[in-house]
Each structure stands twice: as C-alpha cells, then as structure tokens.
Design a protein around this motif. Structure first.
Motif, mmCIF file in Angstrom:
data_model
loop_
_atom_site.group_PDB
_atom_site.id
_atom_site.type_symbol
_atom_site.label_atom_id
_atom_site.label_comp_id
_atom_site.label_asym_id
_atom_site.label_seq_id
_atom_site.Cartn_x
_atom_site.Cartn_y
_atom_site.Cartn_z
ATOM 1 N N GLN A 115 0.811 -1.223 0.000
ATOM 2 C CA GLN A 115 0.000 0.000 0.000
ATOM 3 C C GLN A 115 0.843 1.272 0.000
ATOM 4 N N GLY A 116 2.144 1.101 0.218
ATOM 5 C CA GLY A 116 3.041 2.256 0.168
ATOM 6 C C GLY A 116 3.262 2.909 1.525
ATOM 7 N N ILE A 117 4.480 3.437 1.675
ATOM 8 C CA ILE A 117 4.896 4.115 2.911
ATOM 9 C C ILE A 117 5.619 5.384 2.489
ATOM 10 N N ALA A 118 5.426 6.447 3.220
ATOM 11 C CA ALA A 118 6.171 7.670 2.912
ATOM 12 C C ALA A 118 7.651 7.420 3.185
ATOM 13 N N LEU A 119 8.500 7.798 2.220
ATOM 14 C CA LEU A 119 9.947 7.569 2.376
ATOM 15 C C LEU A 119 10.452 8.200 3.668
ATOM 16 N N ALA A 170 9.031 -3.222 9.453
ATOM 17 C CA ALA A 170 8.544 -4.594 9.262
ATOM 18 C C ALA A 170 7.087 -4.535 8.821
ATOM 19 N N GLY A 171 6.726 -5.382 7.900
ATOM 20 C CA GLY A 171 5.345 -5.425 7.435
ATOM 21 C C GLY A 171 5.104 -6.724 6.703
ATOM 22 N N HIS A 172 4.173 -6.685 5.761
ATOM 23 C CA HIS A 172 3.915 -7.924 5.016
ATOM 24 C C HIS A 172 3.525 -7.623 3.585
ATOM 25 N N VAL A 173 3.715 -8.654 2.754
ATOM 26 C CA VAL A 173 3.251 -8.619 1.365
ATOM 27 C C VAL A 173 2.469 -9.911 1.186
ATOM 28 N N GLY A 174 1.148 -9.786 1.098
ATOM 29 C CA GLY A 174 0.332 -10.989 1.101
ATOM 30 C C GLY A 174 0.618 -11.759 2.380
ATOM 31 N N GLY A 175 0.949 -13.052 2.243
ATOM 32 C CA GLY A 175 1.198 -13.880 3.426
ATOM 33 C C GLY A 175 2.646 -13.880 3.876
ATOM 34 N N ASP A 176 3.494 -13.100 3.235
ATOM 35 C CA ASP A 176 4.926 -13.113 3.585
ATOM 36 C C ASP A 176 5.283 -11.959 4.513
ATOM 37 N N ARG A 226 16.075 0.861 4.419
ATOM 38 C CA ARG A 226 16.506 2.035 3.657
ATOM 39 C C ARG A 226 18.015 2.217 3.799
ATOM 40 N N LYS A 227 18.646 2.427 2.667
ATOM 41 C CA LYS A 227 20.095 2.644 2.669
ATOM 42 C C LYS A 227 20.427 3.624 1.564
ATOM 43 N N GLY A 228 21.087 4.722 1.916
ATOM 44 C CA GLY A 228 21.511 5.695 0.913
ATOM 45 C C GLY A 228 20.355 6.222 0.077
ATOM 46 N N GLY A 229 19.207 6.429 0.716
ATOM 47 C CA GLY A 229 18.058 6.968 0.002
ATOM 48 C C GLY A 229 17.296 5.923 -0.797
ATOM 49 N N LYS A 230 17.870 4.714 -0.946
ATOM 50 C CA LYS A 230 17.170 3.639 -1.679
ATOM 51 C C LYS A 230 16.532 2.693 -0.670
ATOM 52 N N CYS A 231 15.490 1.999 -1.090
ATOM 53 C CA CYS A 231 14.835 1.037 -0.202
ATOM 54 C C CYS A 231 14.885 -0.351 -0.806
ATOM 55 N N PHE A 232 14.955 -1.336 0.068
ATOM 56 C CA PHE A 232 15.049 -2.736 -0.343
ATOM 57 C C PHE A 232 14.053 -3.543 0.485
ATOM 58 N N ARG A 282 6.700 8.140 -2.048
ATOM 59 C CA ARG A 282 6.154 6.964 -1.357
ATOM 60 C C ARG A 282 6.858 5.708 -1.889
ATOM 61 N N VAL A 283 7.007 4.742 -0.993
ATOM 62 C CA VAL A 283 7.724 3.509 -1.328
ATOM 63 C C VAL A 283 6.719 2.365 -1.377
ATOM 64 N N PHE A 284 6.689 1.657 -2.496
ATOM 65 C CA PHE A 284 5.744 0.546 -2.662
ATOM 66 C C PHE A 284 6.535 -0.755 -2.855
ATOM 67 N N VAL A 285 6.109 -1.806 -2.200
ATOM 68 C CA VAL A 285 6.737 -3.114 -2.425
ATOM 69 C C VAL A 285 5.866 -3.852 -3.435
ATOM 70 N N ARG A 286 6.509 -4.294 -4.519
ATOM 71 C CA ARG A 286 5.769 -4.928 -5.616
ATOM 72 C C ARG A 286 5.955 -6.439 -5.598
ATOM 73 N N GLU A 287 6.165 -7.038 -6.764
ATOM 74 C CA GLU A 287 6.222 -8.499 -6.865
ATOM 75 C C GLU A 287 7.567 -9.055 -6.380
ATOM 76 N N ALA A 288 7.568 -10.366 -6.069
ATOM 77 C CA ALA A 288 8.810 -11.033 -5.649
ATOM 78 C C ALA A 288 9.789 -11.037 -6.813
ATOM 79 N N MET A 289 11.065 -10.926 -6.495
ATOM 80 C CA MET A 289 12.095 -10.899 -7.544
ATOM 81 C C MET A 289 12.628 -12.311 -7.762
#
Ligand SMILES: Cc1cc2nc3c(=O)[nH]c(=O)nc-3n(C[C@H](O)[C@H](O)[C@H](O)COP(=O)(O)OP(=O)(O)OC[C@H]3O[C@@H](n4cnc5c(N)ncnc54)[C@H](O)[C@@H]3O)c2cc1C
Ligand code: FES
Length: 511
Positions: free
Chosen positions: A15-19, A29-35, A41-47, A106-113
């Motif tokens: 659903q997205g989080i403000a950077l 910590a959160g979830h994506v579906g059942g995971d 956040r590192k150096g302005g990038k998120c993982f 805003r930061v959104f987590v999408r599909e598994a890589m």
C-alpha cells in the motif's frame, strides 16, 4: 534446519509508505500478502527482503544494516539487501526479495524478484581437483563456496563421520533436549551434493598425506591424488583420565553418533553427572533438564565458563542453571563406577549417565604426520595457507594471525569455521582473500543466549554494563586499555555493533 520464522504482521507494504517515515539505515517490518517482509533504507534507496533469517528464523528487523547488507541479531549471518544473497555464514540459503518502487515520495513493495544470481566466476587459478578432508562446518562451507564461485573441477570431501554434514551446535541444544526433529540437522540434503557434483565420502578417514607427491592415503590403504587440499578435521573431545572413564555409561558429545548414543542411554536415566562446566557441558545440562533428568555438574572453579566469560557472567550462568534445578560441585572427579561418580571432596554422586565435557584437542594427526608446521593447531597465514604449498587449513584446527592484535589465535566457533571454509575455498581459486573476520560465538542455555565477539584469552579488566541477573548486560574484556572482546546477554544489537566496531579497526574484516 530449524526455523522460527516470523508470521506476517504490521503494515501492508504493497500500500506504500512515505519515504520520510523510514530512517536512513532504518527498517520497517510489514507484510506482502502472506509473507513477512522487511523494508530497509540505505543511501536513500529502499530494499524489501524476507523478515526472517534463513538460518534459524532470527528477526532481521532487530538486526543491523551495514553497507548494503543486513546482519542477523542471533548468530550474525549477513545478507545482501539488493538480491538477498548470503554474504556471511551461518545462513546457507538466500533471502527472498521483492521489487521496490518509489513514486512521489512513497515507497511501494511490488512483486517477488527472481532468485539471486550466483556471483560472476572469479577463478584466478583452477586446481585440477580439490580435496577436502573433513565434512564439518569448514569443509561443507568450502565445498559449497567452490561451486558458488564457479569452480567446475572435481571436488571430493572425505569425512570420518558416518553422517553427511550436520548442524553440530544443535547437538547440545534442542536435539539433545528432544525438541528438534532429526530433519533439522543436515546442513544440506543428499540431492544438493549430487546436483552440485560434490562427492562426499562419509565414514572414510584419511590417514596419510604426502605433500611432495600431492597424495593422501585412506584408512583402507587406497591412495588419492589432489590438486589443492583443504584440511578441516576439527577437534576431538579430551577424555577423562580416571579409573572407570571407559565404562559404557561415560559419554562425550562431538558427533551425531555420540549424541544419538547418549540419547539412547537417557531412556531410563534419572540422574546424570556432567563433568566440566564449559559451554558444551552446560548446554547439555540445560537440555537434560528439559528431559526432566536430575543433573549434577562437576567443575574446577567456582563459576562455569569463567575462563572464557569471567566471573560475573559465570555467576549468572550458575544462578540460571541452579534456578532450573542443576546442582554444581567444585571438585575433581577421582573415579567412576557403574552407578556413581566419586569426587575429590569425598562426595559420591549417583549417576546413570556421565557426560564429560572437559575440552577438545585440535585433530592434527594428519598434518602432523605430513610434517606441516604446528603450534597447538595447524599454523596458517592470513590466507589460511599451511606451511606446504597448495594445502590450506580451516576451522577448529587452524591457528591464524589475528589482524587486530597480531597474535596467532585458534578458536572453536561454528561461524568462524564456516567463514574460514569460505575464505579458504576462494583462496584455493587464487582470490588471495585475507581471513580477518572478527571471531563470533554464541551459547544457549534455556531461553538465555550469550553472544561473544572478539577474542580475549586473558584480560586485566572486565567492565559490566547492565544487570547480569536480569539477563540484560554487556561485558567488555580489556587488556592494556585495549578492548579485546564483548559478550552480551539480551542485547543482540549491541553485539552486532561491537562486531562492527572491531571490524572498523581493521577495514579488511568486512570483505
Ligand atoms: C555439541 C557441540 C555444540 C557446539 N555448539 C556451538 C555453539 O553453540 N556455538 C559455536 O560457535 N560453536 C559451537 N560448537 C563448536 C563448533 O561446532 C565447532 O567449532 C565447529 O564444528 C568446527 O568446525 P570444523 O569444520 O573445524 O570441525 P568439525 O565440524 O568438527 O568437522 C570436522 C570433520 O572432520 C572429520 N575428520 C576428522 N579427522 C578426519 C580424517 N583424518 N579424515 C577424514 N575426516 C576427518 C570429522 O569426521 C568431521 O566431519 C559446538 C560443538 C559441539 C561439539
Ligand atoms: S538465526 Fe540468523 S544467523 Fe542464526
């Protein structure tokens, strides 16, 4: 392997989080579906990576972001945040990762890589074959690393153990307590070795070594040649030298077979005497209490593990074990009979089973016979090379130059053995990596873990911060005003920070 993986909770990261809600070097910590997923956040990038460590399910949200890696708070494994790849043992498997997108702050987590790609092969020299003597922590890590680094030649592991490589630390913990399934123990399943063309020969002892001819002899007389050789033969328990020490109810605990034999003897046992209050004896005492067995520990000093941890943590461990019903006796064992143990104090202890945990000796028969340089272990340089060309040594047998003090040291720690296996394998392929990792070990007693970083064989001062009795403290070991080691109880993040601080004294340690 065991897993206490975290179940999904917290924010829905799709659903997205403000950077700005994620601190630099911070995590959510959160979830994506059942995971269960961790957004870091590192150096302005998120993982986004799985929230639970692949070793024992440690909560990575309580860990430490270092560079582009995340370190696990429990046993200090590290993973690359970009692709989830394991960068440090004891974890063996990579973390799952998700694609992250930033839109309008805003930061959104999408599909598994897709799974992490193996590193680009970096083979400066490829020996015609690699032989590893020893199928334990170091040997297994080395074999796996050789393939991961792209080595395509033959790899043979000769192991005196009857079982494929397994999780040895568990033998004195959950497995002995009866709370771990045997399925947790193998480090890898047989199919893994087959798939990676790693030829593991169990129940095969190497008895001779000729460095000039690059040849070794097996116990059945067969001779085998090697291109490069890693010796990782570990250690063997010291036996008690008193009358009765060879009786069948007197056990040691090093191998899975030892542990299974001990468990079989525990069937009708009511009382056990543990001789020695080092970490194996004490962890075993805790495991036996879980089984409801009466436990008496016989030790030389007043405090268990005092030689390694000092008086305050030794006292903490003693009180902890006493609160679980363990009795301590400061005495020497003078003799063992079928149902009792005699002490120098005149006390006789009833015992159905006696477990001796009075230390180990590095298993150096092979390097000794081959004429390699020894010094209370096998002498290796910073590249883990022995005194013979093309022969490396790793794990409990290796004495290497500690880059922080310049002194040669040897330890008996699971994670060190694995990390040395990794570095030795890379050096066999010509990568010339210095082994400079900060030593780390953990020990677990009931629900209390002690994490230890650094190395202090002696000290002139121990600073205690916090309250050992509350199982929340830090012990810092000093010599000549130099910080040598840090032990923590209930302060995992502090242990990770101390490890990092030691690494920063010698930058190469991060490699
Ligand atoms: C019960 C127990 C609990 C432990 N718990 C912890 C813990 O909680 N934390 C921690 O940090 N450390 C722990 N340790 C220590 C840790 O397990 C060791 O430091 C680690 O296993 C060392 O790895 P290694 O590869 O050097 O040797 P090992 O793992 O002992 O492997 C040595 C291998 O060499 C083989 N071998 C020996 N000689 C020959 C030969 N001549 N030919 C062929 N094969 C040979 C053996 O069969 C074995 O397979 C524990 C150890 C034990 C025994
Ligand atoms: S649980 Fe993470 S390193 Fe062990």
């Amino acid at each position: 392997m065991a897993n206490s993986s975290s179940s999904p909770s917290g924010r829905d990261l799709t659903q997205g989080i403000a950077l700005e809600d994620i601190a630099e070097d911070g995590m959510v910590a959160g979830h994506v579906g059942g995971d269960a997923v961790l957004l870091a956040r590192k150096g302005g990038k998120c993982f986004a990576v799985a929230a639970a460590c692949t070793h024992y399910g440690g909560p990575l949200a309580d860990g430490l972001v270092v560079g582009d890696t995340i370190r696990c708070p429990w046993h200090h494994a590290a993973f690359c945040l970009r692709d989830g790849a394991v960068t440090r043992p004891p974890a063996l498997d990579n973390l799952k990762c998700w694609r992250v997108e930033q839109i309008d702050g805003r930061v959104f987590v999408r599909e598994a890589m897709p799974a992490a790609q193996p590193p680009t092969p970096h083979i400066a020299q490829a020996p015609e074959s690699v032989v590893i003597v020893g199928g334990g922590a170091a040997g297994n890590a080395a074999a796996q690393t050789l393939r991961l680094e792209g080595y395509e030649g033959p790899i043979t592991v000769w192991s005196a153990d009857t079982a494929l490589p397994y999780d040895r630390p568990n033998l004195s913990k959950d497995y002995l307590a009866g709370t771990a399934s045997p399925a947790w123990l193998p480090l890898r399943l047989p199919a893994f070795y087959a798939e990676h063309h790693i030829d593991i020969q169990c129940d095969q002892r190497v008895t001779g070594l000729d460095p000039q001819r690059k040849e070794m002899t097996l116990s059945d007389g067969r001779r085998e040649r090697y291109g490069a050789l890693l010796i990782a033969t570990g250690a063997t328990p010291v036996r008690l030298g008193v009358p009765g020490a060879n009786l069948p109810h007197v056990a040691v605990l090093r191998t899975l077979a030892d542990c299974n034999a001990l468990i079989a003897r525990l069937g009708n046992a009511r009382q056990c005497v543990v001789v020695g209050a080092g970490f194996i004896g004490l962890e075993a005492a805790a495991a036996l209490r879980v089984r409801g067995i009466e436990v008496h520990v016989v030790m030389r000093g007043a405090h268990p593990m005092e030689r390694v941890l000092g008086e305050a943590l030794g006292q903490m461990l003693r009180t902890l074990h006493e609160s679980h019903g363990v009795s301590f006796h400061v005495a020497e064992v003078t003799g063992i009979e079928p149902h009792r143990v005699r002490l120098s104090t005149g006390v006789d202890l009833a015992a159905d089973v006696v477990l001796t945990g009075i230390g180990v000796q590095p298993e150096v028969a092979l390097p000794q016979a081959a004429g390699l340089a020894l010094d209370r272990g096998v002498v290796v340089n910073e590249y883990l090379q022995t005194s013979a060309p093309d022969i490396y040594a790793a794990g409990d047998i290796a004495r290497w130059p500690d880059p922080r003090t310049g002194e040669p040291i040897r330890v008996e720690h699971w994670v060190v053995a694995e990390r040395q296996g990794v570095v030795a394998a890379r050096n066999i392929l010509g990568q010339r990596r210095r082994f400079a990792a900060v030593p780390f070990f953990w020990t677990q007693h009931y629900d209390v873990a002690v994490n230890y970083v650094g190395h202090a064989e002696g000290w002139d001062r121990v600073d205690i911060d916090g309250d050992p009795a509350a199982h929340a403290c830090t012990a810092t070991y000093w010599r000549n005003n130099r910080r040598l080691a840090v032990a923590t109880v209930g302060r995992d993040l502090e242990s990770l920070r101390a490890e990092l601080a030691f690494e920063e004294e010698t930058p190469v340690a991060r490699v």
